[in-house]
Motif scaffolding. Structure first.
Motif, mmCIF file in Angstrom:
data_model
loop_
_atom_site.group_PDB
_atom_site.id
_atom_site.type_symbol
_atom_site.label_atom_id
_atom_site.label_comp_id
_atom_site.label_asym_id
_atom_site.label_seq_id
_atom_site.Cartn_x
_atom_site.Cartn_y
_atom_site.Cartn_z
ATOM 1 N N LEU A 105 6.497 -6.096 -8.875
ATOM 2 C CA LEU A 105 5.885 -4.979 -8.157
ATOM 3 C C LEU A 105 6.715 -4.605 -6.931
ATOM 4 C CD1 LEU A 105 2.116 -6.053 -8.144
ATOM 5 C CD2 LEU A 105 3.276 -4.521 -9.737
ATOM 6 N N HIS A 106 6.930 -3.307 -6.768
ATOM 7 C CA HIS A 106 7.573 -2.758 -5.579
ATOM 8 C C HIS A 106 6.502 -1.894 -4.914
ATOM 9 C CE1 HIS A 106 11.425 -4.076 -7.221
ATOM 10 N NE2 HIS A 106 11.032 -3.563 -8.373
ATOM 11 N N GLU A 107 5.877 -2.444 -3.892
ATOM 12 C CA GLU A 107 4.703 -1.801 -3.297
ATOM 13 C C GLU A 107 5.049 -0.889 -2.125
ATOM 14 O OE1 GLU A 107 1.338 -4.477 -2.645
ATOM 15 O OE2 GLU A 107 2.411 -5.976 -3.837
ATOM 16 N N THR A 108 4.317 0.238 -2.065
ATOM 17 C CA THR A 108 4.418 1.186 -0.959
ATOM 18 C C THR A 108 3.004 1.608 -0.572
ATOM 19 O OG1 THR A 108 6.460 2.056 -1.927
ATOM 20 C CG2 THR A 108 5.416 3.391 -0.234
ATOM 21 N N VAL A 109 2.769 1.727 0.710
ATOM 22 C CA VAL A 109 1.479 2.215 1.196
ATOM 23 C C VAL A 109 1.666 3.670 1.621
ATOM 24 C CG1 VAL A 109 -0.298 1.972 2.967
ATOM 25 C CG2 VAL A 109 0.720 -0.072 1.936
ATOM 26 N N ASP A 110 0.795 4.542 1.081
ATOM 27 C CA ASP A 110 0.819 5.969 1.419
ATOM 28 C C ASP A 110 -0.632 6.414 1.591
ATOM 29 O OD1 ASP A 110 0.995 8.700 1.636
ATOM 30 O OD2 ASP A 110 2.110 8.991 -0.237
ATOM 31 N N GLU A 111 -1.053 6.528 2.826
ATOM 32 C CA GLU A 111 -2.451 6.861 3.121
ATOM 33 C C GLU A 111 -2.853 8.228 2.585
ATOM 34 O OE1 GLU A 111 -2.803 6.394 7.341
ATOM 35 O OE2 GLU A 111 -2.428 4.234 7.239
ATOM 36 N N SER A 112 -1.892 9.101 2.311
ATOM 37 C CA SER A 112 -2.217 10.449 1.853
ATOM 38 C C SER A 112 -2.828 10.480 0.452
ATOM 39 C CB SER A 112 -0.971 11.349 1.883
ATOM 40 O OG SER A 112 -0.090 11.033 0.830
ATOM 41 N N ILE A 113 -2.719 9.380 -0.306
ATOM 42 C CA ILE A 113 -3.332 9.386 -1.649
ATOM 43 C C ILE A 113 -4.831 9.074 -1.573
ATOM 44 C CG2 ILE A 113 -1.135 8.784 -2.747
ATOM 45 C CD1 ILE A 113 -2.422 6.048 -3.451
ATOM 46 N N LEU A 114 -5.315 8.735 -0.379
ATOM 47 C CA LEU A 114 -6.731 8.523 -0.059
ATOM 48 C C LEU A 114 -7.330 7.260 -0.661
ATOM 49 C CD1 LEU A 114 -7.985 12.196 -0.464
ATOM 50 C CD2 LEU A 114 -7.214 11.059 1.632
ATOM 51 N N GLY A 115 -6.999 6.910 -1.866
ATOM 52 C CA GLY A 115 -7.519 5.719 -2.522
ATOM 53 C C GLY A 115 -6.925 5.627 -3.911
ATOM 54 N N GLY A 116 -7.224 4.528 -4.601
ATOM 55 C CA GLY A 116 -6.699 4.353 -5.946
ATOM 56 C C GLY A 116 -5.263 3.864 -5.921
ATOM 57 N N VAL A 117 -4.566 4.080 -7.040
ATOM 58 C CA VAL A 117 -3.218 3.565 -7.176
ATOM 59 C C VAL A 117 -2.383 4.489 -8.071
ATOM 60 C CG1 VAL A 117 -3.800 2.071 -9.146
ATOM 61 C CG2 VAL A 117 -1.867 1.477 -7.702
ATOM 62 N N ILE A 118 -1.108 4.593 -7.755
ATOM 63 C CA ILE A 118 -0.149 5.307 -8.597
ATOM 64 C C ILE A 118 0.904 4.284 -9.005
ATOM 65 C CG2 ILE A 118 1.547 7.166 -8.753
ATOM 66 C CD1 ILE A 118 0.039 8.530 -6.418
ATOM 67 N N VAL A 119 1.103 4.115 -10.307
ATOM 68 C CA VAL A 119 2.072 3.148 -10.824
ATOM 69 C C VAL A 119 3.134 3.895 -11.630
ATOM 70 C CG1 VAL A 119 2.415 1.145 -12.318
ATOM 71 C CG2 VAL A 119 0.317 1.329 -10.972
ATOM 72 N N THR A 120 4.386 3.618 -11.333
ATOM 73 C CA THR A 120 5.485 4.165 -12.121
ATOM 74 C C THR A 120 6.280 2.993 -12.690
ATOM 75 O OG1 THR A 120 5.621 6.076 -10.648
ATOM 76 C CG2 THR A 120 7.495 5.686 -12.106
ATOM 77 N N ALA A 121 6.328 2.938 -14.024
ATOM 78 C CA ALA A 121 7.061 1.875 -14.716
ATOM 79 C C ALA A 121 7.479 2.383 -16.088
ATOM 80 C CB ALA A 121 6.185 0.630 -14.860
ATOM 81 N N GLU A 122 8.632 1.916 -16.539
ATOM 82 C CA GLU A 122 9.119 2.296 -17.870
ATOM 83 C C GLU A 122 9.139 3.815 -18.059
ATOM 84 O OE1 GLU A 122 9.703 -0.351 -20.679
ATOM 85 O OE2 GLU A 122 10.181 -1.203 -18.733
ATOM 86 N N HIS A 123 9.561 4.536 -17.042
ATOM 87 C CA HIS A 123 9.692 5.997 -17.073
ATOM 88 C C HIS A 123 8.360 6.725 -17.273
ATOM 89 C CE1 HIS A 123 13.955 5.182 -17.199
ATOM 90 N NE2 HIS A 123 13.790 4.471 -18.288
#
Length: 180
Positions: free
Chosen positions: A142-160
């Motif tokens: 995992l390469h984690e980043t915190v971005d408060e602008s997404i408000l909640g939940g999670v965005i995952v990018t893997a395998e294109h």
């Protein structure tokens, strides 16, 4: 006819990968190459200096010797060959291609994860387990980043692919439905 840099890098990576595999040194070589990549990333002008004209040949050789100082014979030979052929500008690309092959063989998936708040360990473990199942992997990095602008939940990018479970995108979807 000249080859593009990615093709050249892939050829070097393939050769080193196959030799390391044959010699049973795949994990050790991967670790060494990762360390060398870190040196290039920490010194962004290093590749340019090793291929450019600002340094004398002796100065370049001294930098190459420093890079090779703790390396195995295989990695040392790679560094020397890449230097001799004037291709130090693609050393990181070679290492990336090697790592891609290594990850593929070991069923290791790198995932960029964006969350509104830092994940605690139980949530991180759950996410990792879900991704292991989804991608059929043995290991998830995992390469984690915190971005408060997404408000909640999670965005995952893997395998294109991007899996967007952010609250921001759900609100946008609802907004688009209401505007219709």
């Amino acid at each position: 006819m000249s080859l593009d840099l990615r093709t050249v890098a892939d050829r070097y990576a393939k050769a080193v990968f196959e030799l390391a595999s044959e010699q049973g040194q795949l994990d050790a070589v991967h670790e060494e190459l990762t360390s060398i990549k870190a040196v290039f990333e920490a010194n962004p002008n290093l590749a340019k200096m090793l291929t450019g004209v600002k340094l004398s040949l002796d100065q370049k050789k001294s930098l190459i010797e420093a890079l090779k100082s703790d390396a195995s014979q295989l990695v040392s030979n790679l560094i020397q060959m890449v230097f001799d052929y004037g291709r130090m500008n693609i050393m990181v690309v070679i290492i990336d291609e090697f790592e891609r092959r290594y990850d593929q063989q070991n069923k290791r998936v790198h995932a960029d994860v964006v969350t509104a708040v830092q994940l605690d360990e139980p949530r991180r473990a759950q996410l990792r387990q879900n991704l292991l199942t989804r991608y059929g992997a043995k290991e998830i990095v995992l390469h984690e980043t915190v971005d408060e602008s997404i408000l909640g939940g999670v965005i995952v990018t893997a395998e294109h692919k991007t899996l967007d479970g952010s609250l921001k995108s759900k609100i946008e979807q609802i907004r688009r439905l209401l505007i219709k």
